[in-house]
Design a protein around this motif. Structure first.
Motif, short mmCIF file in Angstrom:
data_model
loop_
_atom_site.label_atom_id
_atom_site.label_comp_id
_atom_site.label_asym_id
_atom_site.label_seq_id
_atom_site.Cartn_x
_atom_site.Cartn_y
_atom_site.Cartn_z
N TRP A 122 0.83 -1.23 0.10
CA TRP A 122 0.11 0.17 -0.16
C TRP A 122 0.87 1.18 0.03
O TRP A 122 1.74 1.32 0.97
N ASP B 179 -3.62 5.33 0.06
CA ASP B 179 -4.72 4.71 -0.32
C ASP B 179 -4.51 3.87 -1.65
O ASP B 179 -5.54 3.36 -2.04
N THR B 180 -3.39 3.83 -2.13
CA THR B 180 -3.29 3.17 -3.40
C THR B 180 -2.54 1.85 -3.20
O THR B 180 -1.37 1.70 -2.70
N VAL C 105 -0.39 -0.91 -4.91
CA VAL C 105 0.56 -1.06 -5.86
C VAL C 105 1.12 -2.34 -5.90
O VAL C 105 1.43 -3.16 -4.96
N ARG D 295 -1.12 0.38 -10.45
CA ARG D 295 -1.64 1.03 -9.36
C ARG D 295 -3.31 1.07 -9.55
O ARG D 295 -3.97 1.48 -10.18
N ARG E 214 -6.74 2.45 -7.44
CA ARG E 214 -7.13 3.56 -6.37
C ARG E 214 -8.46 3.73 -6.45
O ARG E 214 -8.88 3.98 -7.69
N ASP F 31 -9.52 3.67 -10.25
CA ASP F 31 -8.62 4.29 -11.32
C ASP F 31 -7.36 2.99 -11.22
O ASP F 31 -6.95 2.48 -10.48
N TYR F 32 -7.00 2.57 -12.49
CA TYR F 32 -6.25 1.47 -12.85
C TYR F 32 -4.91 2.07 -13.67
O TYR F 32 -5.22 2.30 -14.96
#
Lengths: 252, 318
Positions: free
Chosen positions: B199, B202-203, B205, B233, B235, B243-244
Motif C-alpha cells: 500500500w 490509499d493506493t 501498488v 496502481r 485506487r 482508477d487503474y
C-alpha cells in the motif's frame, strides 16, 4: 518432468496410510470475520493418488503407494470395470490429463500441485496451481442451478457442519477421470467433499463418490491435506495447456 | 475418429452453454461487434480524474482501503494505442497510453520494427499487411498475462496478507502477497509473472516481474521482453470507480517507462438487469472452460502456417 516425480515419490514415503485413520479431532480452528472456520492458506496432499487412487506398486516414473479409497475396492458395475481396465491399458493416450483439460473434482485436489483457499462471505474459493483452475464454492444458499449442465469442474454448493466445510458437487462432464490409472465416472457423478481442520496445519479431506451409471453403490476416499508451512509458500503456475500447445507446435 | 468428433461437439456445446449462462448471470446481453459503448481512453479519463473531488474510500478492518468488488473490464484489448476503426466511417478511438502524452508506445527503433513485423504478419486482411502468416495473438489459445487479464474485468478480494483477483474468463486467478516477500530468481519465468503488493497511502501498488515474454499486450502485436517490470496502481476514486494505472518498465525495449490509464467501473453499478433481486445467480461467476473447446483454433492456425510466438529479447542481450 523427472525431478518432480522423484521429489513427490520421496515425500510420499513419509505419511504412510494416514488416510482414513485420523478421526476429526476436537480442534477449534480460528474464525473468519464472518464467524466461520478459517481454512485459508496454501494446502497440498502428500500421497500418490494422482497416479492411482488404489493401492499400487511402483513403475518407471510412478511411485508406489497405498491408495486413498476407503477399503481400497471400487464397486464398479461389471461393464464399467471392463472400461476401467481398457482405460488403464490405453492410459498414455486416453487420460484427459494428457490433454491438459480441467481435471474435475476430486481429482484436482490430489494432483501434485498446491492450492490456496480464500474465503468470502458468499463463497469459499479454491485457487489451484494446476492450469490456474479456479473453483467457487457458493455458500449463498442458492441451490444447484437446474441441469443438465456439463461443467468440467461441476457446480459446487457448500454448507458448514460444525467446523467441517461440506461441499455438494454435481453437473459434471463424462470426460474427466479420477486418476492416471483409468478410474472414471459418468456425467451422473455426484461428489460430496468434507474438509475438516484437525489441527493448525492439517485438514482431513473426505469424499463420497456416487454415480449409479458406473458404480453399484456410493464409495469413499479419505486423505489428509497438509498446510504448506514454508514462510513464503505460494501458489505459482502450472500452465499445462500452454506447455502442451507449444511443445506440439514445435514438434511439427 | 467418430468419437473424437462427438467429443469436440460436446465440448463446444458445453462451452457455449456455460458462456451464455455466465453472460445471462452477469446481466449482460449479447452486443454486436462495433456497437459496444466504450469507456474513455487515457486522455479523457486522466482529464476527468483530475476534476474529481477528493474521495475517502471505505476501510477494511485493518484500516486499508476497501477495493473489494466485481470490476468491469479495462478495454476491448484490440489495440492499446487504439487505432481501431470499425469501418471507414468511424473515427479512430483514443489511446489507452497516458504517458507519453502522444499516446504512442515509446519503442526503441528496432522494437517498433519488430512490433510492426508482428502486425504485418497477422493476415487479417487489413491494409499494410505483408501477406505472410507470422503469429496469431497468443490469447487465441486461452492465455493471459498482465495487464491484459483486466480486459474483461475481475473480482477483487482482500484477506489478511493477500489481495486476490479472480476472473470468469479462462478461470484465471492472481494471488498477490502483501508481506514484502522475496521474488523467485530471474531465471524462473511465468506467463502471468510473479506479483508483489504493497500500500502506498490509499493506493494498492502491485509490482510484477519474472514474465516469460510469450504473451502480447494486445491483439495487434504489442509486446514486452521477459525483462519487463510491470507496476499496477489501483485506487478507488469514487464509490464505483477504480482508477487503474499500469507502468511498463523494460529499458531494453522502450526509450522510457510508459503508462496505461484505465477507468474500471463497479459491475452492476450501471443500472438495468435488476441484479440478484431478479436472478439469484446474478452475482455468480460460472465456468468458462476455454482450452477444452479450443482445438479448432489451435489446429486451425497451425494448419494455416502461423508460428508459435517466441519471446523477443533486446539485441544487446541476445
Amino acid at each position: 518432468m523427472k525431478p518432480r516425480f522423484l521429489l513427490i515419490a520421496a515425500l510420499a514415503c513419509l505419511p504412510a496410510a494416514l488416510a482414513g485413520q485420523a478421526p476429526p479431532a476436537a480442534y477449534t480452528p480460528p474464525r473468519t470475520p464472518d464467524g466461520h472456520p478459517d481454512l485459508q492458506g496454501v494446502w497440498q496432499v502428500l500421497n500418490t493418488a494422482a497416479w492411482n487412487i488404489q493401492d499400487h506398486n511402483a513403475e518407471l516414473d510412478v511411485p508406489a503407494g497405498r491408495g486413498v479409497v476407503v477399503g481400497n475396492a471400487i464397486p464398479y458395475r461389471p461393464e464399467a470395470l471392463e472400461k476401467k481396465k481398457q482405460n488403464y491399458a490405453d492410459r498414455a493416450t486416453l487420460d484427459p490429463e494428457r490433454k491438459c483439460w480441467l481435471p474435475g473434482v476430486p481429482r484436482i485436489t490430489y494432483m501434485p500441485y498446491p492450492f490456496q483457499i480464500v474465503q468470502q462471505a458468499d463463497k469459499v474459493n479454491i485457487l489451484y496451481e494446476y492450469n490456474h483452475t479456479l473453483r467457487h464454492i457458493y455458500m449463498n444458499g442458492n441451490p444447484h442451478p437446474e441441469g443438465p449442465i456439463d461443467w468440467w469442474m461441476g457446480d459446487s454448493r457448500g454448507t458448514w457442519d460444525g467446523n467441517t466445510l461440506v461441499v455438494d458437487v454435481v453437473h459434471f462432464t463424462d470426460q474427466t477421470w479420477l486418476d492416471r490409472a483409468g478410474n472414471f465416472h459418468s456425467e451422473q457423478l455426484h461428489v460430496v467433499e468434507r474438509y475438516t481442520p484437525t489441527d493448525r496445519d492439517h485438514m482431513l479431506y473426505e469424499v463420497t463418490i456416487e454415480d449409479p451409471k458406473v458404480f453399484t453403490r456410493p464409495w469413499k476416499m479419505s486423505m489428509p491435506l497438509y498446510r504448506r508451512v514454508e514462510s513464503e509458500a505460494e501458489v505459482l503456475e502450472y500452465e499445462c495447456y500452454a506447455y502442451l500447445i507449444e511443445e506440439n507446435w514445435n514438434k511439427r | 475418429m467418430k468419437s473424437d468428433r462427438t467429443l469436440v461437439v460436446a465440448v463446444a456445446v458445453a462451452a457455449v452453454v456455460s458462456l451464455s449462462a455466465a453472460m445471462a448471470a452477469s446481466g449482460q446481453g449479447f452486443v454486436a461487434p462495433g456497437t459496444t459503448k466504450k469507456g474513455p481512453g487515457a486522455r479523457t479519463w486522466v482529464a476527468e480524474r483530475a476534476k474529481l473531488p477528493p474521495y475517502s474510500p471505505p476501510r477494511m478492518a485493518d484500516g486499508k482501503p476497501n477495493l473489494e468488488g466485481r470490476w468491469g473490464g479495462s478495454s476491448s484489448g484490440d489495440d492499446i494505442e487504439e487505432t481501431e476503426q470499425v469501418d471507414a466511417t468511424t473515427p479512430p478511438w483514443e489511446s489507452y497510453v497516458s504517458n507519453p502524452a502522444d499516446g504512442r508506445i515509446p519503442y526503441q527503433p528496432w522494437a517498433l520494427a519488430e512490433r510492426n513485423r508482428h502486425r504485418a504478419g497477422l493476415a487479417r486482411g487489413v491494409t499494410g499487411e505483408s501477406g505472410e502468416r507470422l503469429y496469431t495473438d497468443p490469447q487465441t489459445y486461452c492465455l493471459k498475462s498482465v495487464p491484459r487479464y483486466a480486459q474483461r474485468g475481475f473480482e477483487l478480494i482482500q484477506t489478511p496478507g493477500y489481495v486476490t483477483q479472480m476472473l470468469v474468463w479462462g478461470h484465471y486467478h492472481r494471488r498477490i502477497p502483501l508481506d514484502n516477500r522475496s521474488r523467485p530468481g530471474a531465471e524462473a519465468k511465468f506467463w502471468m509473472g510473479v506479483p508483489r503488493g504493497r500500500w502506498d497511502g490509499d493506493t494498492l501498488v502491485v509490482e510484477s516481474t519474472n514474465f516469460n515474454g510469450k504473451m502480447w499486450l494486445d491483439s495487434v502485436g504489442n509486446f514486452v521482453s521477459p525483462n519487463v517490470r510491470i507496476t499496477e496502481r489501483f485506487r478507488l476514486v469514487e464509490a464505483s470507480t477504480l482508477d487503474y494505472e499500469v507502468t511498463i518498465d523494460d529499458p531494453g525495449v522502450f526509450t522510457q517507462p510508459w503508462t496505461l490509464s484505465y477507468r474500471l467501473r463497479r459491475q452492476g453499478a450501471g443500472g438495468g438487469g435488476g441484479g440478484a433481486a431478479r436472478d439469484p445467480y446474478a452475482n455468480e461467476g460460472w465456468e468458462h472452460a476455454c482450452h477444452e473447446g479450443n482445438t479448432h483454433h489451435v489446429e486451425g492456425t497451425q494448419r494455416l502456417g502461423f508460428k508459435w510466438f517466441t519471446p523477443v529479447l533486446p539485441p544487446a542481450t541476445r
